[in-house]
Design an enzyme around this catalytic site. Structure first.
Site, short mmCIF file in Angstrom:
data_model
loop_
_atom_site.label_atom_id
_atom_site.label_comp_id
_atom_site.label_asym_id
_atom_site.label_seq_id
_atom_site.Cartn_x
_atom_site.Cartn_y
_atom_site.Cartn_z
N GLU A 265 0.84 -1.21 0.00
CA GLU A 265 0.00 0.00 0.00
C GLU A 265 0.87 1.25 0.00
O GLU A 265 0.50 2.27 -0.59
CB GLU A 265 -0.96 0.00 1.19
N GLU A 294 -0.12 -0.37 -9.95
CA GLU A 294 0.26 -1.65 -9.36
C GLU A 294 1.76 -1.91 -9.51
O GLU A 294 2.37 -2.59 -8.69
CB GLU A 294 -0.58 -2.76 -10.01
#
Ligand code: ZN
Length: 499
Positions: A265, A294
């Site tokens: 994260e 990502e």
């Protein structure tokens, strides 16, 4: 109106749209982290009011005219031209969808999601099938509205990874699938398997939290412009570059889950914090795609935080705080955090098998959208592919076709972005190693800022100036290619498992 005045008008409208998005993200964060349970139904209404307000503002015909005029204005610099292109892309998508379809998608999505939660609990695919059928009809209609020359699937995937087609995905994945399967097979046959018990040794939650935060600080996360909290499903949202919210979840006997989740994260969070605050609100200054997003989380989580260099610095620091890890040898630890095994659940998969989970989903959802596969045949096809690619067959629908929420919510064409993230991450890392020859030594001494600065310059500060494929090509000197991911995985795991 002069070009300058038109641009000012465009930016004031985009700042308003950006503010509405930020409000929505704030509400969504609050719902996951803070909101009392009874607040749910009215919160859903608040969020849907906000969504329709945003859609109304986005599809305002006056904005359409402005975008039309600016699109043919040859005087714009490349940043402003990219802003016009980005907002026009969103506007065109917005006006192409009839409002009854938008409403029906939202309604079907929330009903299908509830049906999916229940069906998964009972492992009952038949109960979910009619909802999925309905959702797929709507997604096909949506794809027909959005289609711009390519296939129906391309039209859906384009919302997540602009400009990338299924022909390009096919090419990347065709190389990956056999080599990932081959690597998995060799790893499984190796007599050198890691000690999986190391990561199950209990470590107190406050120690995990404290240690994780010290790593995040070293990565360069700005705590004055972000937070870390706890939620059942870890996520990260950028309300703005100066207000980034991340979450994780802890379990005493699963240190890896919280720790690597935090790093993941934080990779997303650093990207959000890295957007240029001075240009924020202009359409060009937003993250460019899910795949590139990502790539940032995967680069930090897998390539950096699962490397031997990283742990040579951080394992002694962890053992100081968690004395029951003080007898663990570095090589054993590194092997344990890189455990590879064929398993049913995508979100728990390691970096070797992860791509196979994604390719399976990609092939299936493409066939569903293009009408080459019926919903009723789905569980069987899923299980067959699982057996072919990973050598295991799910015993029930909950550990097979029902495990992911995406399709229930209408997120069709989304899965490939996870694997693109791995492909881009490996390619970016290979180039960073060339540009920063002592990168590994820096990581081994706890210095991660040079890598962050490199990412800031190559990716974060570029916002949406280029399309994702062009951004990666410019950053690395070559078009996206799965070769880098395969080279990285094959050499790393050959060393770990002594293949
Ligand atoms: Zn992610």
């Amino acid at each position: 109106m002069s070009t300058e005045a038109k641009l000012q008008e465009l930016f004031s409208r985009s700042e308003e749209l950006e503010a509405l998005r930020g409000i929505g993200d704030g509400l969504a964060w609050d719902q996951e982290v803070m909101m009392p349970k009874k607040g749910g139904p009215l919160r859903a209404r608040q969020i849907s009011v906000l969504a329709s307000l945003s859609h109304e503002r986005l599809t305002d015909p006056a904005l359409g005219e402005l975008l039309q005029e600016l699109s043919s204005d040859g005087e714009l610099n490349e940043w402003d031209a990219a802003s016009v292109r980005e907002l026009k892309r969103q506007y065109d998508k917005g006006v192409r969808l009839p409002s009854d379809l938008v409403r029906e998608l939202a309604l079907t999505g929330s009903l299908a999601y509830e049906a999916w939660v229940e069906a998964r609990q009972k492992s009952d695919f038949a109960a979910f099938a009619p909802h999925l059928e309905k959702m797929l009809q709507l997604k096909r209609r949506q794809a027909q509205c959005l289609r711009n020359g390519g296939t129906l699937y391309d039209a859906l995937h384009d919302s997540y990874e602009p400009g990338m087609t299924s022909a390009q995905l096919d090419e990347l994945f065709a190389v990956l699938r056999p080599r990932l399967s081959g690597l998995l097979g060799r790893i499984q046959e190796s007599p050198n398997q890691p000690d999986r018990g190391l990561l199950q040794r209990p470590v107190a939650v406050d120690v995990q939290n404290d240690f994780g935060r010290s790593v995040l600080s070293a990565m360069g996360f700005d705590w004055q412009a972000g937070r870390l909290d706890v939620s059942p499903h870890p996520f990260c949202v950028g309300i703005s570059p100066l207000d980034v919210r991340m979450t994780t979840r802890y379990s005493e006997t699963q240190l890896g889950r919280a720790f690597f989740g935090m790093i993941h994260e934080c990779g997303h969070g650093l990207y959000e914090q890295g957007l240029e605050a001075a240009r924020f609100g202009q359409p060009v200054m937003s993250s460019v795609s899910l795949g590139v997003h990502e790539s940032q989380s995967r680069l930090w989580e897998n390539v950096i935080a699962r490397s031997r260099a990283f742990w040579s610095h951080w394992l002694p620091k962890l053992a100081e705080r968690a004395p029951n890890l003080s007898d663990v040898a570095l090589d054993d630890w590194v092997h344990a955090v890189n455990l590879v095994e064929a398993s049913y659940i995508r979100v728990e998969a390691d970096e070797v098998t992860y791509g196979l989970h994604i390719i399976l989903r990609y092939e299936i959802e493409k066939a569903l959208v293009e009408g080459e596969l019926e919903v009723e045949d789905l569980p069987e096809v899923w299980n067959d592919k699982m057996e072919e690619y990973l050598g295991i067959r799910p015993g029930n629908a909950a550990e097979g076709v029902l495990q992911d929420t995406h399709w229930s919510q209408g997120l069709v064409g989304y899965f490939p972005t996870y694997l693109l993230g791995n492909v881009y991450a490996a390619q970016l890392h290979a180039k960073a190693q060339q540009d920063l020859p002592d990168l590994e030594q820096q990581i081994a001494t706890g210095r991660m800022r040079p890598l962050l600065d490199w990412l800031r310059q190559k990716i974060h500060r570029q916002g949406s100036l280029y399309r994702p494929v062009d951004l990666i090509s410019r950053a690395t000197g070559s078009a996206p290619d799965s070769k880098h991911l395969l080279d990285y995985l094959e050499s790393k795991y050959a060393a770990l498992y002594r293949l």
